[in-house]
Design an enzyme around this catalytic site. Structure first.
Site, PDB file in Angstrom:
ATOM      1  N   SER A 584       0.846  -1.195   0.000  1.00 11.89           N
ATOM      2  CA  SER A 584       0.000   0.000   0.000  1.00 11.89           C
ATOM      3  C   SER A 584       0.884   1.249   0.000  1.00 11.89           C
ATOM      4  O   SER A 584       1.658   1.447  -0.949  1.00 11.89           O
ATOM      5  CB  SER A 584      -0.954  -0.031   1.197  1.00 11.89           C
ATOM      6  OG  SER A 584      -1.984   0.921   1.029  1.00 11.89           O
ATOM      7  N   ASP A 659      -8.956  -4.994  -6.006  1.00 11.04           N
ATOM      8  CA  ASP A 659      -8.579  -3.961  -5.047  1.00 11.04           C
ATOM      9  C   ASP A 659      -9.391  -2.693  -5.288  1.00 11.04           C
ATOM     10  O   ASP A 659      -9.351  -2.118  -6.375  1.00 11.04           O
ATOM     11  CB  ASP A 659      -7.080  -3.662  -5.193  1.00 11.04           C
ATOM     12  CG  ASP A 659      -6.515  -2.857  -4.031  1.00 11.04           C
ATOM     13  OD1 ASP A 659      -7.280  -2.140  -3.370  1.00 11.04           O
ATOM     14  OD2 ASP A 659      -5.291  -2.957  -3.792  1.00 11.04           O
ATOM     15  N   HIS A 691      -7.666  -5.302  -1.353  1.00  9.99           N
ATOM     16  CA  HIS A 691      -6.408  -4.605  -1.073  1.00  9.99           C
ATOM     17  C   HIS A 691      -5.442  -5.472  -0.265  1.00  9.99           C
ATOM     18  O   HIS A 691      -4.229  -5.371  -0.431  1.00  9.99           O
ATOM     19  CB  HIS A 691      -6.687  -3.300  -0.338  1.00  9.99           C
ATOM     20  CG  HIS A 691      -5.484  -2.421  -0.202  1.00  9.99           C
ATOM     21  ND1 HIS A 691      -4.664  -2.127  -1.273  1.00  9.99           N
ATOM     22  CD2 HIS A 691      -4.937  -1.780   0.864  1.00  9.99           C
ATOM     23  CE1 HIS A 691      -3.685  -1.330  -0.871  1.00  9.99           C
ATOM     24  NE2 HIS A 691      -3.811  -1.120   0.408  1.00  9.99           N
TER      25      HIS A 691
END
Length: 713
Positions: A584, A659, A691
């Site tokens: 991320s 995602d 995600h």
């Protein structure tokens, strides 16, 4: 004891310990073990019994157990008894003891499928059961009115023992009622807010019809299916939110007149104690001007602005105001307005009466107040940014007293009378301890001291230390794990694990210094595992965080490179074998490090990376970068597509196909740019993952990541 015998005892002890610590983590141990077999023992569902006269409860071996301050024990109920009651009520039985909430000393609440059950301990019977629709979601129970708010698709419903009632009936799928809004930013975790007595229900209504549909593809059907979502990107049209107030008695709804512009943010909803007024922290889209506004809950009319807060960077309200129990015209506000999260006392005219706490440290949790509100109990970083300790502050004079007696990371539950706390903590060498303590810090009784579940494993030295940031003055906390058979005369490769963004802190004084077991796993393979929390990360104050504003990746990378400078100063670090991995924001940071310093990093694995902040969601993206129109140079410099030409090392990108946080378009753009510039990169996609990659897929993921380093670093 004879000297020779002493030496023999010492030798035997050392030898036995050495023999015991021979196990090595498997990858499955490293991924699942921390949360399963190697998770230290704990008191499950530990809580105070509501109105229970200093009695606490926990679940052990399918039994709900209660104990008072003197240690007298009572067995309230068991899974067997609850299942008998469920059969009598015509419901399915449970395999495990359910998650419960105390209603009063004789009544608990738990859910079973679509039933909200109120269970009487004296009779061991279900006294009341409230059913919601089988496809209901986001359920929110009010114990005073015995009503449940829930959603079906995009509409809001309310249920009680007499049945269910639709609150909204919108047919347009772009209108969403009763769910979280603003993509869960600003501390928003839900979309319904019961008034204190449960007669009124505030709820979010989100109109996202003006936001373009974003394509998410489900590849697992016979023919791939399109699952469109609303994903407003930075600088583009955002959804409009209003707040409705539903009256359960009249079955009428009014909407608060929150005015324009319509793309502002309505956050931190809280009710006044008399249910006449409701309070909202309203933030402009630029996120640099916040107003705490008061509304009439009956008419929806705006009453007044109690206070305003502005910033040259951003204001981020995260906590609703909390009203005093002793004075209905006073409330407590949790704010970072002086640079650190502290608590202030206000009255409902908007006047600040006093600053309750202050100093260069952060309050991380408010535990509550004693009934007379002479003291506020809280958790903070006052001792150290990597610790969490328990305190009380005398509201009359601001005197602060520490209540725990051990360094580490504490969390606590305050009894209703404010006389006792259930204190649970961890530290580097302490898996978990729970103590019953008084409000003066005296330990009444140890309730749990967990055994070290990793005592048989052979781990290398795990240490926390500080280095200076790129500004030359700010301390940054680092964690380093050495291989178990470390030899200072040898050279070792290093894997840097990075996050580096807001709302995260990786280096903490918890068990094993908050390290992921995967880092131990790689240390077993001969790597040094290293992490530094750069400026921009959490719990260090506003200035520490907002140095990243408008230029994401720049100062964070500069700080990470100070960590590299430290590593390269060590004689046992192989400067030619340094790798980096993150997910991320950490994936974004992995790209920053690989592309801005290609001479340093040989291998990188970027998971779910943000590549171009123009393609990230509007609330988070604009908070830290402003809009692309306002900050074109910042967006250009932070765009990893503009740095692809410098790539030298081995790089793998990994992304979840579904995602909805960092959309896969980010990786696709990066791959396309690499192809254009004839840069070789590796890519792996998880077809059904969002995600984060979970379950058995996560073991596969970390095998993929591990092998990439083992083969290339």
């Amino acid at each position: 004891m004879h000297k020779t015998l002493k030496l023999l005892v010492v030798f035997l002890f050392i030898g036995t310990t050495a023999l015991a610590q021979t196990k090595e983590l498997t990858l499955k141990d490293a991924i699942w073990g921390r949360y399963r077999e190697y998770n230290p023992a704990q008191l499950h569902q530990l809580s105070w019994v509501k109105n229970g006269k200093d009695t606490y409860s926990y679940v052990e071996k399918h039994m709900l157990i209660g104990k008072n301050i003197k240690g007298k024990e009572v067995e309230y109920t068991s899974t067997i008894q609850i299942n008998n009651a469920l059969r009598d009520a015509g419901q399915d039985t449970l395999k495990h003891f359910p998650a419960i909430t105390w209603i009063n000393p004789d009544e608990i609440r738990f859910t079973n499928d679509n039933h909200f059950n109120l269970y009487q301990l004296k009779t061991q019977k279900i006294a009341q059961s409230i059913s919601v629709k089988s496809d209901g979601k986001f359920a929110d129970f009010n114990s005073d009115s015995r009503k449940v708010a829930f959603t079906v698709d995009n509409n809001l419903w309310v249920a009680d023992e007499n049945g269910m009632k639709a609150v909204t009936t919108d047919q347009n799928p772009g209108i969403v009622n009763g769910q979280y809004v603003h993509r869960r930013e600003f501390g928003i975790t839900k979309g319904t807010f019961w008034s204190p007595k449960g007669d009124l229900l505030a709820f979010y209504r989100k109109d996202e019809t003006m936001v373009r549909d974003y394509p998410i593809v489900d590849f697992m059907t016979r023919e791939a299916e399109l699952k469109s979502v609303k994903y407003p990107m930075a600088g583009m049209k955002s959804h409009h939110v209003t707040v409705g107030i539903y009256n359960c008695k009249t079955q009428k709804t009014v909407f608060l007149k929150t005015g324009k512009p319509l793309d502002h943010y309505l956050t931190n909803i809280s009710w006044g104690p008399a249910e006449k007024y409701i309070y909202i922290a309203e933030l402009n889209r630029d996120q640099d001007h916040m107003k705490l506004n008061q509304y009439n809950a009956v008419t929806g009319e705006f009453v007044k602005t109690l206070y305003e807060e502005t910033s040259d960077t951003y204001v981020e309200p995260l906590h609703p105001i909390v009203f005093s129990k002793t004075n209905p015209n006073h409330f407590y506000r949790w704010s970072r307005k002086d640079g650190y999260f502290h608590v202030y006392l206000y009255d409902t005219s908007g006047e600040m009466l006093k600053e309750i706490t202050k100093g260069p440290w952060e309050i991380t949790d408010i535990l509550g107040f004693d009934p007379a509100e002479k003291y506020m109990y809280f958790v903070s970083t006052k001792v150290s940014p990597i610790d969490r300790n328990i305190y009380k502050v005398q509201l009359s004079n601001g005197k602060i007293t520490r209540l725990d007696n051990a360094d580490g990371t504490h969390q606590a539950l305050l009894s209703e009378d404010g006389k006792y706390l259930l204190d649970t903590y961890q530290s580097k060498n302490v898996p978990r301890v729970t103590n019953l303590i008084t409000n003066k810090g005296k330990v009444v009784r140890n309730l749990l001291t967990a055994a070290n579940t990793l005592k048989d494993f052979r781990f290398g030295k795990n240490s926390i230390f500080t280095i200076k940031a790129a500004d030359g003055k700010t301390d940054l906390y680092c964690r380093m794990i050495l291989p178990a058979d470390f030899d200072s005369t040898k050279k070792y490769p290093v894997i840097v694990y990075v996050y580096g963004g807001p709302h995260a802190q990786l280096v903490r004084n918890t068990w094993h210094n908050n390290a992921r077991f995967w880092q131990y796993y790689m240390a077993q393979k001969g790597y040094i595992a290293f992490t530094v929390d750069n400026r921009g990360s959490d719990n260090r104050g506003a200035a520490f965080e907002n140095v990243i504003h408008r230029h994401l990746g720049i100062n964070e990378t500069a700080d990470q490179m100070k960590g590299i400078d430290y590593l390269e100063s060590l004689p046992y670090v192989d400067k030619n074998r340094i790798g980096v991995h993150g997910w991320s924001f950490g994936g974004f940071m992995t790209l920053n490090l690989m592309l801005r310093h290609p001479e340093v990093f040989k291998v990188g694995v970027a998971g779910g990376p943000v590549v171009d902040w123009k393609m990230y969601e509007v609330m988070y993206g604009e908070r830290y970068m402003d809009t692309p129109q306002e900050n074109p140079e910042g967006y250009k410099e932070s765009n990893m597509l503009n740095h692809v030409s410098s790539l030298k090392g081995k790089l793998m990108l990994i992304h979840g196909a579904e995602d909805q946080t960092v959309v896969m378009q980010q990786s696709m753009k990066f791959l396309r740019e690499c192809i254009k510039q004839q840069k070789q990169v590796d890519f792996f996609v998880y077809p059904t993952s969002v995600h984060n990659v979970h379950g058995i897929d996560r073991v596969h993921l970390m095998r993929k990541v591990s092998d990439y380093f083992l083969e290339n670093l």
